[in-house]
Design a protein around this motif. Structure first.
Motif, short mmCIF file in Angstrom:
data_model
loop_
_atom_site.label_atom_id
_atom_site.label_comp_id
_atom_site.label_asym_id
_atom_site.label_seq_id
_atom_site.Cartn_x
_atom_site.Cartn_y
_atom_site.Cartn_z
N ALA A 478 0.91 12.85 3.41
CA ALA A 478 0.93 11.74 2.46
C ALA A 478 1.98 10.71 2.88
O ALA A 478 3.00 11.07 3.47
CB ALA A 478 1.24 12.25 1.06
N ASN A 479 1.67 9.47 2.63
CA ASN A 479 2.69 8.43 2.75
C ASN A 479 2.66 7.62 1.45
O ASN A 479 2.02 8.04 0.46
CB ASN A 479 2.46 7.57 4.00
CG ASN A 479 1.11 6.85 3.99
OD1 ASN A 479 0.54 6.60 2.92
ND2 ASN A 479 0.60 6.53 5.17
N ASP A 480 3.27 6.46 1.44
CA ASP A 480 3.36 5.71 0.17
C ASP A 480 2.01 5.22 -0.30
O ASP A 480 1.82 4.93 -1.47
CB ASP A 480 4.29 4.49 0.36
CG ASP A 480 5.71 4.95 0.60
OD1 ASP A 480 5.99 6.14 0.31
OD2 ASP A 480 6.52 4.14 1.09
N GLU A 481 1.07 5.10 0.63
CA GLU A 481 -0.20 4.49 0.27
C GLU A 481 -1.36 5.47 0.15
O GLU A 481 -2.34 5.18 -0.50
CB GLU A 481 -0.57 3.42 1.32
CG GLU A 481 0.43 2.29 1.36
CD GLU A 481 0.07 1.26 2.42
OE1 GLU A 481 -1.09 1.24 2.87
OE2 GLU A 481 0.98 0.48 2.79
N GLY A 498 -10.69 5.40 6.74
CA GLY A 498 -10.72 4.22 5.88
C GLY A 498 -9.36 3.54 5.84
O GLY A 498 -9.24 2.32 5.95
N TRP A 499 -8.33 4.37 5.72
CA TRP A 499 -6.97 3.81 5.63
C TRP A 499 -6.58 3.14 6.96
O TRP A 499 -6.05 2.04 6.98
CB TRP A 499 -5.98 4.95 5.29
CG TRP A 499 -4.58 4.44 5.06
CD1 TRP A 499 -4.08 3.94 3.88
CD2 TRP A 499 -3.51 4.37 6.02
NE1 TRP A 499 -2.78 3.56 4.04
CE2 TRP A 499 -2.39 3.80 5.34
CE3 TRP A 499 -3.40 4.71 7.36
CZ2 TRP A 499 -1.18 3.60 6.00
CZ3 TRP A 499 -2.18 4.51 7.99
CH2 TRP A 499 -1.08 3.95 7.33
N LEU A 500 -6.89 3.82 8.09
CA LEU A 500 -6.55 3.25 9.41
C LEU A 500 -7.27 1.92 9.62
O LEU A 500 -6.68 0.96 10.12
CB LEU A 500 -6.96 4.23 10.53
CG LEU A 500 -6.12 5.50 10.69
CD1 LEU A 500 -6.84 6.49 11.61
CD2 LEU A 500 -4.72 5.19 11.22
N GLU A 501 -8.53 1.89 9.21
CA GLU A 501 -9.30 0.66 9.40
C GLU A 501 -8.71 -0.46 8.54
O GLU A 501 -8.61 -1.61 8.99
CB GLU A 501 -10.78 0.90 9.08
CG GLU A 501 -11.46 1.70 10.20
CD GLU A 501 -12.91 2.08 9.92
OE1 GLU A 501 -13.39 1.87 8.79
OE2 GLU A 501 -13.56 2.62 10.86
N SER A 502 -8.28 -0.13 7.33
CA SER A 502 -7.71 -1.16 6.46
C SER A 502 -6.40 -1.68 7.03
O SER A 502 -6.01 -2.82 6.81
CB SER A 502 -7.50 -0.62 5.04
OG SER A 502 -6.39 0.26 5.03
N LYS A 503 -5.72 -0.84 7.78
CA LYS A 503 -4.43 -1.24 8.36
C LYS A 503 -4.60 -1.87 9.74
O LYS A 503 -3.65 -2.37 10.33
CB LYS A 503 -3.53 0.00 8.52
CG LYS A 503 -3.03 0.53 7.22
CD LYS A 503 -2.01 -0.45 6.67
CE LYS A 503 -1.55 -0.06 5.28
NZ LYS A 503 -0.67 -1.10 4.71
N GLY A 504 -5.81 -1.73 10.29
CA GLY A 504 -6.04 -2.27 11.63
C GLY A 504 -5.41 -1.44 12.73
O GLY A 504 -5.25 -1.91 13.86
N THR A 505 -5.06 -0.19 12.47
CA THR A 505 -4.44 0.62 13.52
C THR A 505 -5.39 1.68 14.08
O THR A 505 -4.98 2.51 14.90
CB THR A 505 -3.18 1.35 13.01
OG1 THR A 505 -3.54 2.07 11.84
CG2 THR A 505 -2.08 0.36 12.68
N GLY A 506 -6.63 1.63 13.64
CA GLY A 506 -7.57 2.61 14.18
C GLY A 506 -8.92 2.44 13.52
O GLY A 506 -9.06 1.67 12.58
N GLU A 507 -9.91 3.16 14.04
CA GLU A 507 -11.24 3.12 13.44
C GLU A 507 -12.03 4.34 13.88
O GLU A 507 -11.70 4.97 14.88
CB GLU A 507 -12.00 1.84 13.80
CG GLU A 507 -12.12 1.52 15.29
CD GLU A 507 -10.92 0.77 15.81
OE1 GLU A 507 -10.41 -0.14 15.12
OE2 GLU A 507 -10.44 1.12 16.91
#
Length: 963
Positions: A478-481, A498-507
């Motif tokens: 877990a992190n803050d988000e 989903g989280w990585l894609e929203s952050k642009g750090t992975g897909e």
RNA sequence: GCCCCCGUAGCCCAAUAGGCAGAGGCAGCAGACUUAAAAUCUGCAGAGUGUGGGUUCGAGUCCCACCGGGGGCACCA
């Protein structure tokens, strides 16, 4: 046929039985019928249109059946008895299907380019074309004597100029195509390259550097287009085999880094070579396996080879920029405590600082003073290892710290970046995030290098292993988000992607093990590339009307080979030795210009990628195949299901081509489908892998092979020993081969028994898909069967037909119809061994009658025809029928005669058989129960015990269970 | 190491849906034919299904473990 008059037969020398079916009689009959079939064109198969169409033939109204054998390679050694196994099986099937009314297409062509032909030619000092054509002639002779019902008009060889032309033509279609990944709802499709050019011209596609298409020079435009072609020249690491003097495809290199052919070492070298973009088809090649009828084993092998795995790419930031990793377990990101890149990874140098950071542990540095030295030392070590050493099982993990750190995007942790050779540059991105808690390899590395381990999946209570790779609830994630805690693996993957894609750090991504197909070889005996290079050294297609590009004569067609381990050598194609061929002046549209020819040749897989199409329309010099003819023979068959991809109805061959020929041919076929040349999406709808005929070989005390046919078997009470020339020899089991001195040839079998006996023997040895040992001594059993069949129809003493024209008795009729029923079922399922035993059974039944009724004899002859066609034709003809039986209807069983009049009901007590009752098949359960309980034998067996239960399975079984 | 397939008579192999272990062939044995042998014909015999458990009224067949043989994959993230 008038010549079948018995008087034309020479009586055998044997006084009492002058008209016995002997090998000499068989030989005479067989040659005569083979000539008859050829002369009459018995097996000419009509096409719906074109040169092979037949005006009166009912083509549309019949079921079609396209039957194929895997291409034979005409070896100089000739055939041994193992080779024809598959050809006999397909012939039996084809003859059977034809008698069932199908329009059967069956022919045999020759795969005649390739290394062995070249090597054989080098050995004999003759041109490969000459030796290859001689070999084909010899093989045709050996196979003709087998009596195969092929359409001879459809035979060809891959070296025929008329065939090479179309092989090169298809190459050019692939060259002139690109893969539009957007087409067909994202499935993708090959499209003509002109459409790509048009899209650039119209501004619908962006150029790589963003400049307008019109601003680019001609050369710049061509470079952009060339690198998107499905066949393209690429400078990349390839498999260089100095021992063979050529580069090889990945599929031709074994797991331990050697050439499949010749077993020479193979080295990775950066060379400029032709590649085929098979990777564009990876998904379709995997997905469409579900639409075809192939052995599960072969499908699995293709799936493994393509190696599709779904996961995510994740970018970790470092001082050298982002490093992208591929992982199938993005759910474990919170457990990534270090990162590993392959020794060959392009960012290794950029990741190597001049000094160790303070936090570097002793274990990480390998004792080197600086990261630079450590990395250089490790890379040198890794490079010196052979592929085998690198992959050796249970090897200790090795590696070294680069001196840099990466930032884990989910929690901002700084994690050390290592170089280690357990990460392979050739898969994924060549970099991994290491999650020791959930990956055994990472766990081993972490232990060795004193790295932290965080579990992010909760193992079950009592788990005492190291890495836990199974499913379970996420923890510590877990992190803050976002929190994955408590989620199962699959849900956690979806959430984190989903989280990585929203952050642009992975897909989410999919990777494949499959690499592009290396398509050029530096050999002589193959199809030349229909390509020339202009003054810019860019490839230009030879126009279709100038095909084929023929092989030039060369002073020396043997390739330049090297010491097998001379890794630093360079391929030198034989065609490059003929400058007068290499440099040509051609007018390719901009006036006569000087061009340089491509001096590579195609791999010998090229010819087998499309030969199924050539059988369909062998004379066509206008089109690769007439679309109407292709649709008729190979198009989708709605009766097989809604989504039928079409293809050859039955394709028989060994399993050894599971990921070579069968993958390449599927790829080419799909390209041709995309471009609209064929209506079928798959080349081979049903695949059947035949087993092999194996043989015993014997070695003497010195380990030398001794002639197998001269070895005598000695059976004592306890053990069997083998003796050659008075000396005991050791028996081994395996292939048949000249050097093993255990070869038996079809020619010997024709001579000693005849082709029909040989065919019956091969088919009766066992199921087609099972390998079995050859046993010459056992062949006589098949001859006896045919002799008895002969004797049931023909008098051995007079040569007269002796069947009786009276109707058959009731029992014989039932036997006949039960046999028909069983033989049909066996034939449909390719169970020729059991079909033959049924025929033998019926034959044995007829033997016991005083006279054989004609109706039974004719049915038996017709049913024997697919497997022993010559004797069947002969008997059919003597029974008074004119012409061939090849198109006679296969007998159909009368259902009324299949039901037995009575059945034997077994009566068990406590599972043991105690009595048998003859009952009508329609007997009901209650009657049967009463009958059984009334049985004296049952009463005796019960011996006073009470009856607890009676199980009745009418009409065949009653089981009385005592209390 | 992981996955898949196969183990039935001396040998090659059969055995629908769990229901009489044997269809067929080789080899073996006996007899016929033969001066004799080969060839041919007639007949006979031969295993309880790799091993050990389990489920079932009943297992070659289904389940588990092991043994033997064959094949595929193998640091694929």
């Amino acid at each position: 046929m008038s010549e079948t008059d018995p008087s034309t037969m020479t009586p055998a020398a044997d006084g009492d039985v002058p008209y016995r079916y002997t090998s000499a009689v068989a030989g005479e009959i067989e040659r005569r019928w083979q000539d008859h079939w050829e002369f009459k064109g018995t097996f000419a198969t009509p096409n719906p249109t074109g040169t092979l169409a037949e005006p009166g033939a009912d083509v549309a109204g019949r079921n079609k059946f396209f039957l194929m054998d895997m291409f034979p390679y005409p070896s100089g050694a000739g055939l041994h008895v193992g080779h024809p196994l598959g050809y006999i099986a397909t012939d039996v099937t084809g003859r059977y299907r034809r008698m069932c009314g199908d329009n059967v297409l069956h022919a045999l062509a020759y795969d005649a380019f390739g290394l062995p032909a070249e090597q054989y030619a080098v050995q004999t000092g003759q041109h490969p074309r000459k030796t290859t054509e001689e070999n084909i002639t010899n093989m045709r002779r050996q196979l003709r004597r087998l009596g195969l019902a092929h359409d001879p008009r459809r035979s060809f060889a891959t070296i025929d100029p008329g065939y090479v032309r179309w092989t090169q033509w298809i190459f050019l279609r692939i060259f002139n195509s690109w893969y539009d990944t957007e087409a067909d709802g994202g499935r993708g499709r090959a499209r003509p390259i002109d459409e790509l050019v048009a899209a650039y011209e119209a501004g619908e596609r962006q150029t790589p550097d963003g400049r307008a298409w019109a601003e680019l020079s001609d050369v710049e435009r061509r470079r952009i287009i060339d690198e998107q072609r499905l066949a393209f020249v690429s400078e990349s690491p390839v498999n260089w085999c100095p021992g063979l003097g050529t580069v090889l495809a990945n599929e031709e290199v074994t797991a331990d880094g050697r050439s499949e052919r010749g077993n020479y070492p193979v080295f990775k070298r950066n060379l400029r070579q032709w590649m085929m973009r098979i990777t564009a088809y990876a998904d379709r090649l995997v997905d469409d396996l579900d639409r075809i009828d192939w052995p599960e084993k072969v499908k699995t092998m293709q799936r493994n080879w393509i190696g599709r795995s779904a996961g995510a790419s994740v970018r970790f930031s470092t001082s050298a920029g982002d490093v992208e990793v591929f992982t199938t377990r993005p759910d474990t990101l919170f457990g990534a405590t270090f990162m590993v890149v392959a020794p060959e990874h392009p960012l290794v140098e950029a990741l190597t600082p001049s000094a160790w950071p303070e936090s570097a542990k002793d274990a990480w540095t390998g004792g080197y003073a600086t990261p630079g030295e450590a990395i250089a030392g490790y890379r040198a070590q890794a490079a010196a290892k052979t592929e085998l050493e690198r992959q050796a099982d249970e090897r200790e993990k090795t590696g070294v710290f680069t001196g840099s750190f990466a930032t884990n995007p989910v929690n901002g942790e700084r994690i050390p970046v290592f170089v280690a050779d357990y990460v392979l540059m050739g898969y994924g991105t060549g970099a991994i995030m290491a999650v020791p808690g959930q990956d055994q390899r990472d766990w081993e590395f972490a232990e060795r290098f004193d790295l932290p381990i965080i579990r992010t999946v909760q193992p079950p209570d009592g788990f005492d292993g190291k890495a836990f790779t199974a499913d379970g609830p996420a923890i510590n994630s877990a992190n803050d988000e976002i929190s994955l805690d408590g989620m199962a693996v699959d849900d956690a993957k979806t959430a984190i992607i989903g989280w990585l894609e929203s952050k642009g750090t992975g897909e989410g991504t999919v990777t494949y093990r499959l690499r592009d197909w290396l398509f050029s070889r530096q050999r002589y005996w193959g199809e030349p590339f229909p390509i020339v290079y202009d003054e810019n050294d860019l490839p230009v297609a030879i126009p279709d009307e100038m095909l084929p590009v023929d092989l030039p004569d060369v002073p020396d067609y043997s390739p330049k080979t090297y010491e097998p381990d001379a890794a630093d050598t360079t391929p030198e194609p034989p065609l490059a030795r003929v400058p007068e061929w290499v440099y040509v002046e051609l007018d390719l549209g901009d006036g006569p210009k000087r061009y340089r020819r491509d001096t590579n040749t195609m791999p010998n897989w090229a010819g087998s990628c499309w030969y199924h199409l050539r059988y369909l329309d062998p004379d066509n010099d206008e089109q690769v195949v007439d679309p109407e003819i292709e649709r008729y023979w190979m198009g989708p068959q709605p009766q097989r299901g809604e989504n039928d991809p079409g293809g050859v109805d039955l394709y028989v061959g060994g399993v050894e081509h599971a990921v070579l020929h069968l993958l390449y041919a599927r790829f080419w076929h799909k390209v041709l489908f995309d471009l609209g040349y064929v209506s079928s999406e798959e080349p081979y709808h049903r695949l059947f892998n035949q087993g092999y005929i194996q043989a015993f070989a014997y070695t003497d005390a010195r380990g030398q092979y001794v002639p197998a046919e001269a070895v005598v078997e000695k059976v004592d009470d306890a053990e069997t020993t083998y003796v050659y020339d008075g000396q005991p020899v050791h028996r081994e089991y395996g292939k048949m081969g000249k050097s093993l001195k255990n070869v038996v040839t079809p020619d010997e079998m024709y001579e000693a028994y005849g082709a029909d006996t040989f065919r019956v023997y091969e088919m009766s040895m066992g199921p087609l898909d099972v390998s079995r040992p050859w046993d010459t001594r056992a062949v006589v059993g098949s001859l006896r069967f045919l002799q008895r069949l002969w004797r049931n129809v023909i008098s051995e003493s007079t040569g007269e037909v002796i069947v009786a024209d009276e109707p058959a008795g009731d029992e014989t009729r039932r036997v006949v119809h039960r046999t028909i029923d069983a033989v049909r079922a066996d034939m449909d399922a390719l169970r020729f061994n059991t079909a033959i035993s049924r025929l033998i059974e019926l034959n044995n039944h007829l033997t016991k009658l005083d006279t054989v009724p004609r109706e039974a004899a004719e049915v038996l002859v017709l049913m024997t025809a697919p497997v022993a066609p010559h004797i069947a034709e002969e008997l059919w003809s003597r029974l008074g029928h004119s012409g061939s039986l090849a198109h006679e209807a296969f007998p159909v069983a009368d259902p009324a005669l299949l039901a037995a009049e009575t059945v034997t009901c077994v009566v068990q007590v406590a599972g043991k058989v105690r009595d048998r009752l003859e009952v009508p098949p329609s007997v009901d359960e209650d009657t049967l129960r009463e009958l059984a309980l009334a049985s004296e034998a049952v009463t005796r067996a019960l011996d006073g015990r009470a009856v607890r239960k009676v199980i009745v399975r009418a009409p065949k079984l009653v089981n009385v269970v005592p209390g």
